[in-house]
Design a protein around this motif. Structure first.
Motif, mmCIF file in Angstrom:
data_model
loop_
_atom_site.group_PDB
_atom_site.id
_atom_site.type_symbol
_atom_site.label_atom_id
_atom_site.label_comp_id
_atom_site.label_asym_id
_atom_site.label_seq_id
_atom_site.Cartn_x
_atom_site.Cartn_y
_atom_site.Cartn_z
ATOM 1 N N ASP A 28 1.045 -1.179 0.070
ATOM 2 C CA ASP A 28 -0.034 0.089 0.082
ATOM 3 C C ASP A 28 0.857 1.121 0.086
ATOM 4 O O ASP A 28 1.328 1.847 1.006
ATOM 5 N N ALA A 29 0.984 1.872 -1.143
ATOM 6 C CA ALA A 29 1.965 3.081 -1.478
ATOM 7 C C ALA A 29 1.399 4.314 -0.435
ATOM 8 O O ALA A 29 2.204 5.065 -0.190
ATOM 9 N N ARG A 45 3.039 9.844 19.669
ATOM 10 C CA ARG A 45 4.096 9.334 18.570
ATOM 11 C C ARG A 45 4.485 7.957 19.162
ATOM 12 O O ARG A 45 5.355 7.855 19.851
ATOM 13 N N PRO A 46 3.669 6.877 18.598
ATOM 14 C CA PRO A 46 3.985 5.441 18.903
ATOM 15 C C PRO A 46 5.295 4.896 18.510
ATOM 16 O O PRO A 46 5.854 5.256 17.598
ATOM 17 N N ARG A 47 5.684 4.120 19.675
ATOM 18 C CA ARG A 47 7.015 3.362 19.267
ATOM 19 C C ARG A 47 6.369 2.003 18.578
ATOM 20 O O ARG A 47 5.407 1.317 19.313
ATOM 21 N N VAL A 48 7.012 1.772 17.196
ATOM 22 C CA VAL A 48 6.388 0.520 16.496
ATOM 23 C C VAL A 48 7.587 -0.225 16.096
ATOM 24 O O VAL A 48 8.559 0.175 15.557
ATOM 25 N N CYS A 49 7.358 -1.614 16.577
ATOM 26 C CA CYS A 49 8.429 -2.566 16.335
ATOM 27 C C CYS A 49 7.889 -3.681 15.258
ATOM 28 O O CYS A 49 7.052 -4.134 15.423
ATOM 29 N N PHE A 50 8.795 -3.861 14.155
ATOM 30 C CA PHE A 50 8.353 -4.453 13.203
ATOM 31 C C PHE A 50 9.324 -5.947 13.449
ATOM 32 O O PHE A 50 10.081 -6.004 13.916
ATOM 33 N N VAL A 51 8.383 -7.008 13.444
ATOM 34 C CA VAL A 51 9.092 -8.163 13.729
ATOM 35 C C VAL A 51 8.777 -9.162 12.360
ATOM 36 O O VAL A 51 7.866 -9.725 12.197
ATOM 37 N N ALA A 58 14.173 -10.985 6.349
ATOM 38 C CA ALA A 58 14.626 -10.464 5.161
ATOM 39 C C ALA A 58 14.738 -9.106 5.324
ATOM 40 O O ALA A 58 14.032 -8.403 5.497
ATOM 41 N N GLU A 59 16.000 -9.046 4.740
ATOM 42 C CA GLU A 59 16.541 -7.403 4.822
ATOM 43 C C GLU A 59 15.905 -6.414 4.084
ATOM 44 O O GLU A 59 15.544 -5.415 4.336
ATOM 45 N N GLY A 60 15.502 -6.864 2.713
ATOM 46 C CA GLY A 60 14.531 -6.167 1.855
ATOM 47 C C GLY A 60 13.178 -5.826 2.445
ATOM 48 O O GLY A 60 12.863 -4.620 2.292
ATOM 49 N N TYR A 61 12.592 -6.659 3.183
ATOM 50 C CA TYR A 61 11.388 -6.539 3.947
ATOM 51 C C TYR A 61 11.736 -5.288 5.101
ATOM 52 O O TYR A 61 10.840 -4.549 5.071
ATOM 53 N N VAL A 62 12.743 -5.619 5.806
ATOM 54 C CA VAL A 62 12.940 -4.660 6.826
ATOM 55 C C VAL A 62 13.383 -3.299 6.159
ATOM 56 O O VAL A 62 12.780 -2.360 6.762
ATOM 57 N N ASP A 63 13.998 -3.168 4.925
ATOM 58 C CA ASP A 63 14.264 -1.850 4.558
ATOM 59 C C ASP A 63 12.968 -1.315 4.090
ATOM 60 O O ASP A 63 12.700 0.002 4.378
ATOM 61 N N ARG A 64 11.889 -1.871 3.768
ATOM 62 C CA ARG A 64 10.765 -1.251 3.143
ATOM 63 C C ARG A 64 9.862 -0.845 4.382
ATOM 64 O O ARG A 64 9.326 0.308 4.305
ATOM 65 N N LEU A 66 11.244 0.355 7.327
ATOM 66 C CA LEU A 66 11.880 1.527 7.832
ATOM 67 C C LEU A 66 11.708 2.593 6.814
ATOM 68 O O LEU A 66 11.611 3.802 7.420
ATOM 69 N N THR A 67 11.565 2.506 5.700
ATOM 70 C CA THR A 67 11.226 3.418 4.705
ATOM 71 C C THR A 67 10.005 3.963 4.934
ATOM 72 O O THR A 67 9.580 5.328 4.906
ATOM 73 N N ALA A 68 9.042 3.223 4.929
ATOM 74 C CA ALA A 68 7.616 3.350 4.981
ATOM 75 C C ALA A 68 7.416 4.005 6.529
ATOM 76 O O ALA A 68 6.809 5.166 6.669
ATOM 77 N N PHE A 69 7.741 3.461 7.298
ATOM 78 C CA PHE A 69 7.429 3.970 8.698
ATOM 79 C C PHE A 69 8.208 5.273 9.192
ATOM 80 O O PHE A 69 7.885 6.109 10.044
ATOM 81 N N GLY A 70 9.210 5.265 8.486
ATOM 82 C CA GLY A 70 10.234 6.400 8.654
ATOM 83 C C GLY A 70 9.658 7.711 8.252
ATOM 84 O O GLY A 70 9.968 8.844 8.677
ATOM 85 N N ALA A 71 8.753 7.800 7.341
ATOM 86 C CA ALA A 71 7.903 8.761 6.792
ATOM 87 C C ALA A 71 6.854 9.012 7.770
ATOM 88 O O ALA A 71 6.166 9.968 7.397
ATOM 89 N N LEU A 72 6.363 8.306 8.709
ATOM 90 C CA LEU A 72 5.235 8.339 9.472
ATOM 91 C C LEU A 72 5.389 8.953 10.627
ATOM 92 O O LEU A 72 6.762 9.005 11.244
ATOM 93 N N ASP A 73 4.548 9.381 11.429
ATOM 94 C CA ASP A 73 4.889 10.068 12.641
ATOM 95 C C ASP A 73 4.790 8.865 13.893
ATOM 96 O O ASP A 73 4.047 8.820 14.644
ATOM 97 N N CYS A 74 6.000 8.324 13.897
ATOM 98 C CA CYS A 74 6.219 7.216 14.809
ATOM 99 C C CYS A 74 7.637 7.001 14.954
ATOM 100 O O CYS A 74 8.541 7.623 14.535
ATOM 101 N N GLU A 75 7.995 6.122 15.917
ATOM 102 C CA GLU A 75 9.416 5.609 16.193
ATOM 103 C C GLU A 75 9.739 4.265 15.991
ATOM 104 O O GLU A 75 9.398 3.485 16.487
ATOM 105 N N PRO A 76 10.029 4.161 14.623
ATOM 106 C CA PRO A 76 10.105 2.456 14.116
ATOM 107 C C PRO A 76 11.497 2.041 14.527
ATOM 108 O O PRO A 76 12.249 2.440 14.845
ATOM 109 N N SER A 77 11.234 0.501 14.818
ATOM 110 C CA SER A 77 12.451 -0.243 15.061
ATOM 111 C C SER A 77 12.369 -1.761 14.652
ATOM 112 O O SER A 77 10.981 -1.979 14.121
#
Length: 242
Positions: A28-29, A45-51, A58-64, A66-77
Motif C-alpha cells: 500500500d503505497a 508518537r508511538p513506538r512501532v516494532c516490526f517483527v 529478510a533485509e529487503g522487507y526490513v528496509d521497506r 523502515l522506509t515506510a514508517f520512517g515517513a510516518l509520525d512514529c518511532e520505528p524499530s
C-alpha cells in the motif's frame, strides 16, 4: 505519569487490542492501513516494532518497513531473531516498551516455532495484556488467533496452534489468492478450524478484547467476513461493512 510511562513500568495501559491487516506498507503505497493502525496506538508518537520473523528477517522487507514508517509520525524499530543480540531481560524490556508490535508476512508455522523457541510468544502475550496494540499482515495476522488458514507447508491447509489471543480462526488473502476461499470454507464447515474471520486484501479489522470493533479499507469493495458453520454441513459467510 503518562500512559506510555505507565506501560513501561508494568502498569496496564489500556484495553487489549489486535489489528488484522489485509495489506500494509509492503502493498500500500499510500499507507492507508498503516496510518489507520497508528491512529489506534496509545501514544501520540508511538513506538512501532516490526517483527519480520515469518520472512526469515529478510533485509529487503526490513528496509521497506523502515522506509515506510520512517515517513510516518512514529518511532520505528526492528526485532530480528535470526541474529538475536539481546538477552532475555533486555528483550522483555524492549518489547514491553513498544506501543505497537507489527508482525510481517511469510511462513506462519516458522514464525510461531521461532517465537516459542525464544520466548517471544510469552512476551507478546504479556505486552498484549498490558495494552500494546498487536497487528500484522498475512502470517502476521494469522499468528494471533487460535488457528489459521495457511500455505506454510506448501498446499493450503490449516494450522491449529496459534497464540490464541484472538478467539477462533483467521484466513488472509480471501480474495487475493486462488483457492483460499473454498479451502477455508471447507475447513470451517468440517470443524477442522473453528469459526473465524476472513480478510480480503486491502482491509483492516480491529478487535478489542476479542470483539470486532472497527474495520477499514483501501477500496470500497474490500470486505471482512465472519465465517461460521451453518449446521447443515456448510458455512454461513457474513460480510462486514468496511
Amino acid at each position: 505519569m503518562s500512559r506510555h510511562d505507565a506501560q513501561v513500568s508494568g502498569i496496564p495501559g489500556g484495553p487489549r487490542r489486535i489489528a488484522l491487516l489485509g495489506g500494509g506498507f509492503s502493498t500500500d503505497a499510500e499507507a492507508v492501513l498503516d496510518t489507520w493502525v497508528l491512529g489506534h496506538a496509545r501514544a501520540a508518537r508511538p513506538r512501532v516494532c516490526f517483527v519480520p520473523t515469518a520472512s526469515g528477517d529478510a533485509e529487503g522487507y526490513v528496509d521497506r518497513f523502515l522506509t515506510a514508517f520512517g515517513a510516518l509520525d512514529c518511532e520505528p524499530s526492528v526485532l530480528r531473531l535470526f541474529r538475536r543480540e539481546a538477552d532475555d531481560a533486555s528483550l522483555r524490556a524492549f518489547l514491553l516498551a513498544q506501543d505497537v508490535v507489527y508482525a510481517g508476512g511469510g511462513n506462519t508455522a516458522n514464525l510461531l516455532a521461532v517465537w516459542r523457541a525464544h520466548g517471544v510468544d510469552r512476551l507478546l502475550t504479556e505486552a498484549y495484556d498490558r495494552g500494546t496494540l498487536l497487528c500484522g499482515i498475512s502470517a502476521g495476522a494469522n499468528c494471533w488467533a487460535q488457528g489459521s488458514h495457511t500455505d506454510s507447508f506448501g498446499p493450503l491447509t490449516h494450522l491449529p496452534d496459534g497464540l490464541g489471543l484472538l478467539p477462533g480462526s483467521v484466513c488472509p488473502h480471501y480474495d487475493g489468492e486462488p483457492g483460499r476461499r473454498p479451502s477455508y470454507r471447507r475447513a470451517v464447515a468440517s470443524g477442522t478450524l473453528p469459526a473465524g474471520w476472513a480478510l480480503d486484501d486491502g482491509v483492516g479489522a480491529l478487535f478489542t478484547e476479542g470483539t470486532l470493533t472497527e474495520t477499514a479499507g483501501r477500496t470500497a469493495i474490500a470486505r471482512v467476513y465472519r465465517v461460521e458453520p451453518d449446521g447443515r454441513g456448510g458455512v454461513s459467510e457474513v460480510p462486514v461493512t468496511v
